[in-house]
Scaffold this motif. Structure first.
Motif, PDB file in Angstrom:
ATOM      1  N   PHE A  26      39.808 -18.087 -39.531  1.00 46.14           N
ATOM      2  CA  PHE A  26      40.521 -17.059 -38.767  1.00 46.14           C
ATOM      3  C   PHE A  26      40.257 -17.182 -37.264  1.00 46.14           C
ATOM      4  CE2 PHE A  26      40.232 -14.603 -42.911  1.00 46.14           C
ATOM      5  CZ  PHE A  26      41.562 -14.781 -43.222  1.00 46.14           C
ATOM      6  N   VAL A  27      39.044 -17.585 -36.916  1.00 50.35           N
ATOM      7  CA  VAL A  27      38.735 -17.797 -35.492  1.00 50.35           C
ATOM      8  C   VAL A  27      39.613 -18.908 -34.933  1.00 50.35           C
ATOM      9  CG1 VAL A  27      36.985 -18.690 -33.907  1.00 50.35           C
ATOM     10  CG2 VAL A  27      36.388 -16.894 -35.528  1.00 50.35           C
ATOM     11  N   ARG A  28      39.764 -19.986 -35.690  1.00 50.41           N
ATOM     12  CA  ARG A  28      40.605 -21.098 -35.243  1.00 50.41           C
ATOM     13  C   ARG A  28      42.070 -20.666 -35.167  1.00 50.41           C
ATOM     14  NH1 ARG A  28      39.669 -26.716 -35.174  1.00 50.41           N
ATOM     15  NH2 ARG A  28      41.495 -27.702 -34.230  1.00 50.41           N
ATOM     16  N   LEU A  29      42.523 -19.881 -36.141  1.00 52.11           N
ATOM     17  CA  LEU A  29      43.914 -19.417 -36.164  1.00 52.11           C
ATOM     18  C   LEU A  29      44.206 -18.416 -35.046  1.00 52.11           C
ATOM     19  CD1 LEU A  29      44.489 -18.958 -40.018  1.00 52.11           C
ATOM     20  CD2 LEU A  29      45.460 -20.736 -38.547  1.00 52.11           C
ATOM     21  N   ALA A  30      43.160 -17.828 -34.464  1.00 51.04           N
ATOM     22  CA  ALA A  30      43.354 -16.862 -33.374  1.00 51.04           C
ATOM     23  C   ALA A  30      43.795 -17.531 -32.077  1.00 51.04           C
ATOM     24  CB  ALA A  30      42.074 -16.063 -33.142  1.00 51.04           C
ATOM     25  N   GLY A  31      43.688 -18.852 -32.030  1.00 51.01           N
ATOM     26  CA  GLY A  31      44.203 -19.571 -30.867  1.00 51.01           C
ATOM     27  C   GLY A  31      43.242 -19.651 -29.703  1.00 51.01           C
ATOM     28  N   LEU A  33      41.407 -18.432 -26.978  1.00 50.24           N
ATOM     29  CA  LEU A  33      40.801 -17.269 -26.335  1.00 50.24           C
ATOM     30  C   LEU A  33      39.340 -17.592 -26.018  1.00 50.24           C
ATOM     31  CD1 LEU A  33      42.107 -14.360 -28.625  1.00 50.24           C
ATOM     32  CD2 LEU A  33      42.825 -14.821 -26.278  1.00 50.24           C
ATOM     33  N   PRO A  34      38.756 -16.944 -25.018  1.00 51.25           N
ATOM     34  CA  PRO A  34      37.343 -17.189 -24.709  1.00 51.25           C
ATOM     35  C   PRO A  34      36.448 -16.921 -25.920  1.00 51.25           C
ATOM     36  CG  PRO A  34      38.379 -15.952 -22.942  1.00 51.25           C
ATOM     37  CD  PRO A  34      39.369 -16.003 -24.065  1.00 51.25           C
ATOM     38  N   SER A  35      35.425 -17.732 -26.096  1.00 55.83           N
ATOM     39  CA  SER A  35      34.519 -17.601 -27.249  1.00 55.83           C
ATOM     40  C   SER A  35      33.833 -16.244 -27.277  1.00 55.83           C
ATOM     41  CB  SER A  35      33.471 -18.715 -27.209  1.00 55.83           C
ATOM     42  OG  SER A  35      34.073 -19.989 -27.261  1.00 55.83           O
ATOM     43  N   VAL A  36      33.467 -15.715 -26.100  1.00 56.01           N
ATOM     44  CA  VAL A  36      32.792 -14.415 -26.065  1.00 56.01           C
ATOM     45  C   VAL A  36      33.743 -13.297 -26.462  1.00 56.01           C
ATOM     46  CG1 VAL A  36      31.009 -15.059 -24.409  1.00 56.01           C
ATOM     47  CG2 VAL A  36      33.233 -14.269 -23.567  1.00 56.01           C
ATOM     48  N   GLU A  37      35.033 -13.454 -26.172  1.00 50.22           N
ATOM     49  CA  GLU A  37      36.020 -12.454 -26.580  1.00 50.22           C
ATOM     50  C   GLU A  37      36.159 -12.451 -28.093  1.00 50.22           C
ATOM     51  OE1 GLU A  37      40.641 -11.203 -25.446  1.00 50.22           O
ATOM     52  OE2 GLU A  37      39.517 -12.631 -24.207  1.00 50.22           O
ATOM     53  N   ILE A  89      34.112 -24.414 -32.845  1.00 52.63           N
ATOM     54  CA  ILE A  89      35.257 -24.275 -33.752  1.00 52.63           C
ATOM     55  C   ILE A  89      36.570 -24.514 -33.020  1.00 52.63           C
ATOM     56  CG2 ILE A  89      36.624 -22.561 -35.035  1.00 52.63           C
ATOM     57  CD1 ILE A  89      33.997 -21.401 -36.066  1.00 52.63           C
ATOM     58  N   ASP A  90      36.669 -24.018 -31.791  1.00 52.50           N
ATOM     59  CA  ASP A  90      37.905 -24.140 -31.023  1.00 52.50           C
ATOM     60  C   ASP A  90      38.149 -25.546 -30.493  1.00 52.50           C
ATOM     61  OD1 ASP A  90      38.724 -21.534 -31.348  1.00 52.50           O
ATOM     62  OD2 ASP A  90      37.734 -20.815 -29.531  1.00 52.50           O
ATOM     63  N   ARG A  91      37.118 -26.391 -30.499  1.00 55.62           N
ATOM     64  CA  ARG A  91      37.252 -27.688 -29.835  1.00 55.62           C
ATOM     65  C   ARG A  91      36.960 -28.897 -30.724  1.00 55.62           C
ATOM     66  NH1 ARG A  91      35.990 -23.674 -26.712  1.00 55.62           N
ATOM     67  NH2 ARG A  91      36.782 -23.538 -24.568  1.00 55.62           N
ATOM     68  N   LEU A  92      36.484 -28.656 -31.944  1.00 54.15           N
ATOM     69  CA  LEU A  92      36.199 -29.751 -32.864  1.00 54.15           C
ATOM     70  C   LEU A  92      37.015 -29.596 -34.148  1.00 54.15           C
ATOM     71  CD1 LEU A  92      32.274 -29.855 -32.642  1.00 54.15           C
ATOM     72  CD2 LEU A  92      33.886 -31.360 -31.465  1.00 54.15           C
ATOM     73  N   ILE A 195      29.883  -7.709 -21.938  1.00 50.72           N
ATOM     74  CA  ILE A 195      29.468  -7.977 -20.558  1.00 50.72           C
ATOM     75  C   ILE A 195      29.956  -9.351 -20.108  1.00 50.72           C
ATOM     76  CG2 ILE A 195      27.476  -8.359 -19.049  1.00 50.72           C
ATOM     77  CD1 ILE A 195      25.992  -6.251 -20.753  1.00 50.72           C
ATOM     78  N   MET A 196      29.791 -10.351 -20.974  1.00 42.89           N
ATOM     79  CA  MET A 196      30.217 -11.713 -20.632  1.00 42.89           C
ATOM     80  C   MET A 196      31.735 -11.862 -20.641  1.00 42.89           C
ATOM     81  SD  MET A 196      27.397 -14.159 -22.524  1.00 42.89           S
ATOM     82  CE  MET A 196      27.588 -13.434 -24.158  1.00 42.89           C
ATOM     83  N   MET A 197      32.416 -10.977 -21.385  1.00 45.56           N
ATOM     84  CA  MET A 197      33.867 -11.085 -21.549  1.00 45.56           C
ATOM     85  C   MET A 197      34.633 -10.564 -20.337  1.00 45.56           C
ATOM     86  SD  MET A 197      36.091  -9.512 -24.714  1.00 45.56           S
ATOM     87  CE  MET A 197      35.958  -7.801 -24.170  1.00 45.56           C
ATOM     88  N   ILE A 198      34.062  -9.627 -19.610  1.00 48.17           N
ATOM     89  CA  ILE A 198      34.776  -8.967 -18.516  1.00 48.17           C
ATOM     90  C   ILE A 198      35.376  -9.945 -17.516  1.00 48.17           C
ATOM     91  CG2 ILE A 198      34.489  -7.428 -16.522  1.00 48.17           C
ATOM     92  CD1 ILE A 198      32.494  -5.806 -18.219  1.00 48.17           C
ATOM     93  N   PRO A 199      34.645 -10.937 -17.010  1.00 45.46           N
ATOM     94  CA  PRO A 199      35.245 -11.838 -16.009  1.00 45.46           C
ATOM     95  C   PRO A 199      36.206 -12.877 -16.585  1.00 45.46           C
ATOM     96  CG  PRO A 199      32.982 -12.478 -16.439  1.00 45.46           C
ATOM     97  CD  PRO A 199      33.200 -11.205 -17.187  1.00 45.46           C
ATOM     98  N   VAL A 200      36.214 -13.070 -17.919  1.00 44.74           N
ATOM     99  CA  VAL A 200      37.069 -14.122 -18.504  1.00 44.74           C
ATOM    100  C   VAL A 200      38.080 -13.565 -19.499  1.00 44.74           C
ATOM    101  CG1 VAL A 200      35.307 -15.905 -18.211  1.00 44.74           C
ATOM    102  CG2 VAL A 200      35.373 -14.584 -20.335  1.00 44.74           C
ATOM    103  N   TYR A 201      38.231 -12.239 -19.518  1.00 39.55           N
ATOM    104  CA  TYR A 201      39.104 -11.613 -20.523  1.00 39.55           C
ATOM    105  C   TYR A 201      40.539 -12.107 -20.416  1.00 39.55           C
ATOM    106  CZ  TYR A 201      41.939  -8.124 -22.902  1.00 39.55           C
ATOM    107  OH  TYR A 201      42.852  -7.500 -23.719  1.00 39.55           O
TER     108      TYR A 201
END
Length: 304
Positions: A26-31, A33-37, A89-92, A195-201
Motif C-alpha cells: 500500500f505504501v508503494r501504491l500511494a505513489g 510522497l515524502p517518506s515522513v508523510e 520501498i519507494d526507490r527499490l 515535525i519533519m513533514m512540515i517543510p516537505v509536505y
C-alpha cells in the motif's frame, strides 16, 4: 517457555509478516510522497487503534517509570526503521526493499544476545545464518550508484527495527502492556514525522489517502501481531519466521507490478524456508526431550 507458547509466537510473527508485507504494498501504491508523510499516516492509524484498546482495558495510559528509557529507545529506533523502510520501498524493487527490512530478525538476535543475555544454541545460530545467506541470494548485493543510498537506508531501517523489537521483548519481560508499548511508539512516531513533514509536505489525492489508510491498518495489525509474538517467545526461537514476509512481498510484486523473481531469488526462498523448518524441527525435538526427561524425573519422585 513451553512448546505451545512457541507455536503461538510463530503463528503471530507469521501473521505480522503478512500484514507488514501488505503495508509495503500500500505504501508503494500511494505513489510519490515524502517518506515522513507516509510514516505519519502509517502511525496515526496504529495510534488510534492502540488508544481505543487502552480505553477498553480501563487501566488507563499507565506505565512503570523505570520502563521509560526502553519505551523511548523503542519509539526512536522504530521511527527510524519506518522512515528508512518507506524510503527504500519507494526507490527499490518491492521484494528487495522488504528483504533489507527483514534483516531486523538478524539484528534482533544480536541485540537480544547483547542486551538481554539470551543465549543462542548452535543450531539456532546455524538456522539464522542460513536465513541470512538466503536473503543475500534474494538481495544480490551489487547495487548501482543510483540504488546505493536507498539500499543503505533499507539496511539501516532493518537495524532500527531489530533494536526496537528487542526493546519490545525486554518490556514484555518487565510486564508492560502491549497496548501501551504500541500507543507510546505510535504517538512518538506521529509527532516526530509531523515535525519533519512540515517543510516537505505535499498534497495528497483521494487514492493516495486511501492507500495510506490501508497501509496504516495493515501496519497496525502487524504491530499488534509482532508485539504479541515477542510476548509469547524470545527472539532466538521465532524471529527467523519473520522472513516469510519476503514470500508475501514477492507475490504482491508479481501481482501488482509484474515483478518476477529470478533463479537466485528462488534459491533464497528455499534456503530461508529450509532454515525456518530446520529451526522449528530442532526446537520441537529439544522440547520433546525436555518433557520426556521431566516426565521421567516426576515418575522417579513418585516412586520414592
Amino acid at each position: 517457555m513451553n512448546l505451545k507458547k512457541q507455536h503461538m509466537g510463530i503463528m503471530f510473527i507469521v501473521a505480522s509478516a503478512f500484514c507488514f508485507s501488505l503495508m509495503g504494498l500500500f505504501v508503494r501504491l500511494a505513489g510519490d510522497l515524502p517518506s515522513v508523510e507516509k510514516g505519519f499516516f502509517r502511525n496515526i492509524v496504529a495510534a488510534v487503534f492502540a488508544f481505543v484498546i487502552i480505553i477498553k482495558e480501563k487501566n488507563g495510559f499507565r506505565f512503570s517509570i523505570k520502563n521509560l528509557p526502553l519505551l523511548l529507545v523503542r519509539a526512536f529506533f522504530g521511527t527510524v526503521g519506518i522512515v528508512c523502510n518507506f524510503y527504500a520501498i519507494d526507490r527499490l524493487v518491492l521484494s528487495d526493499a522488504n528483504m533489507l527490512n527483514k534483516m531486523s530478525p538478524f539484528f534482533t538476535l544480536v541485540f537480544s544476545a547483547l542486551l538481554l543475555k539470551e543465549k543462542l544454541k548452535p543450531y539456532q545460530v546455524a538456522a539464522v545464518a542460513a536465513a541470512f545467506v538466503g536473503s543475500l541470494f534474494i538481495l544480490k548485493p551489487s547495487f548501482s550508484n543510483v540504488e546505493f543510498i536507498p539500499a543503505l537506508a533499507g539496511f539501516v531501517g532493518g537495524l532500527g527495527a531489530g533494536l526496537a523489537y528487542t526493546c519490545v521483548r525486554a518490556l514484555g519481560l518487565r510486564g508492560e502492556r502491549s497496548s501501551v508499548i504500541i500507543f507510546f511508539f505510535s504517538a512518538f512516531s506521529c509527532i516526530a514525522c509531523l515535525i519533519m513533514m512540515i517543510p516537505v509536505y505535499e498534497p495528497i489525492s483521494l487514492h493516495q489517502f486511501m492507500m495510506l489508510i490501508m497501509a496504516g491498518l495493515a501496519a497496525a495489525g502487524g504491530q499488534f501481531a509482532i508485539t504479541t509474538a515477542y510476548f509469547y517467545a524470545p527472539a532466538r526461537e521465532i524471529s527467523v519466521y519473520d522472513y516469510t514476509a519476503i514470500i508475501f512481498s514477492t507475490i504482491w510484486g508479481f501481482a501488482f507490478f509484474g515483478q518476477v523473481p529470478d533463479v537466485f531469488s528462488i534459491v533464497g526462498y528455499i534456503v530461508i524456508c529450509g532454515a525456518a523448518i530446520y529451526n522449528f524441527m530442532k526446537n520441537s525435538e529439544e522440547y520433546r526431550e525436555l518433557e520426556k526427561i521431566s516426565g521421567n524425573c516426576s515418575e522417579e519422585d513418585t516412586d520414592k
